[in-house]
Design a protein around this motif. Sequence first.
Motif: not given
Length: 370
Positions: A315-335
Amino acid sequence: MKEIKSILAAYDRLNYDTQHAALATVVRVEGSSYRRTGARMLVVDDGTWVGGISGGCLEGDALKKARLAIARSKPSLVTYDTTEDDAHQIGVGLGCNGIIDVLLTPVLPDDPHSPISVLQEVVADRRQTNVLLTITKLEGELNGFEMGHIIRYDDRENLRGLGDRSFVERLEQEIQLVLNTRKSAAVSLVLDDGRELEVFAEFLPPELHVIIMGHQYDVFPLVKVIKEAGWRATIVANPQKIHREVAALVSAVVSPEDFSPTLIDDFSAVILMSHDYKTDKSNLPLVLDAPYIGLLGPRVRAERIFTELREDGILISQETGERIFAPVGLDIGAITPEEIALSMVAEIRSVFSQRKGGMLRERSSTIHER
C-alpha cells in the motif's frame, strides 16, 4: 557545495610561501540580492578569485578590500547598500535594492578555526547536515575565538568556549531553530562581560544526491546536468551496461542486487527510468522512504503500477504518494532527452526548495524570503 569545493581546490593550489588569500562570505542580506547568505569567494593577493558574492557588481570592490584585509592580517565586515541613491556607493544603478554584509577573513593555513579548515572538514563528511557559526562581530578575543573564526556545531561541547552554561543554552536554542527551519540566520547575543557577539548561523546541508535507477541512453544527459548543478549522482544498473563517459560523471555505479535503501537520506532524490515496466514496479517499493521519487513515463503507466502493487499487498499511503512525481519533471514542453533531463532536475530543485516551480513573473511575493 559546488562553490565550496571549487574554493577548496583553488586554495590547495596556492603556494603559501608567495601567495596569501582571504575568504569573502555573504553573512547578511536585507532586501534583494543576486546571491544569498553563504555565498563565498576566495580572493588571492595577486588579484585572482574563485567563487562569487554577487552577479559581478561587488566582486571588484570586494577584491580591493580583501587584499587590504590580507595586508593587515585582520578580518573586516563590509556593508554594501544599493538601496540609497548615493553616487559613492558600489552597486547603485544596478537595481539590486538590497543591503549585503560581506565578511572578509584572511586565511592562515595553520589556524584550526579558519574558514578553509572548517570547510575542508565539512566536505570530508559528505552526507552530514551542518550548522556553521561564523563570528561576524566580536571585540578582542574569546578563549581563542576571534572575529572571522568558524565553529562547526556538533553538540554543546563545541560552544563551551564561548560562555557559561546559560549563554550556551541561549545560543543552542538559536541553532536548533536553524536546524528545524533549515534556514540560516544572524544571531546576536551579549556576553557575560557585556561585549556583543554576532554570529552567522549557516544551515549547510549536504549536496543533493540523485539516485538514477536505469541504464538507457537518456541517463547520459541527465548526469551531465546533475554534475553541472554540483550535485551527486549514483546509478543503479548493471555496471557492464554503463558507458565509461557516464561512469566518469557519477559518484558510484551500484548493481541492482547490491542496492540498499540505506543510500537514501533526507537530501536524496530517486528517479525510476529503466524503461522496463517490471523493473520500475519492483524498484518502487525499495525507495518509498525517499523525499522525492520520480517515475518516468505517462500517468497511466504509473497508475497501473500503483494498482498492481496494491493488489500485491503493498500500500502506498497518501503521504508517500505526495512524494511520488509521475510523470516526472516540470511541464516545460520537453521533447529531447536533454530537455527532459532539464525538466527533471528543475523539479527536484523546486521540491527540495519547497517551491511550486512556476514562472517567477507570476509569483506574488519576492523571489527569496526576507
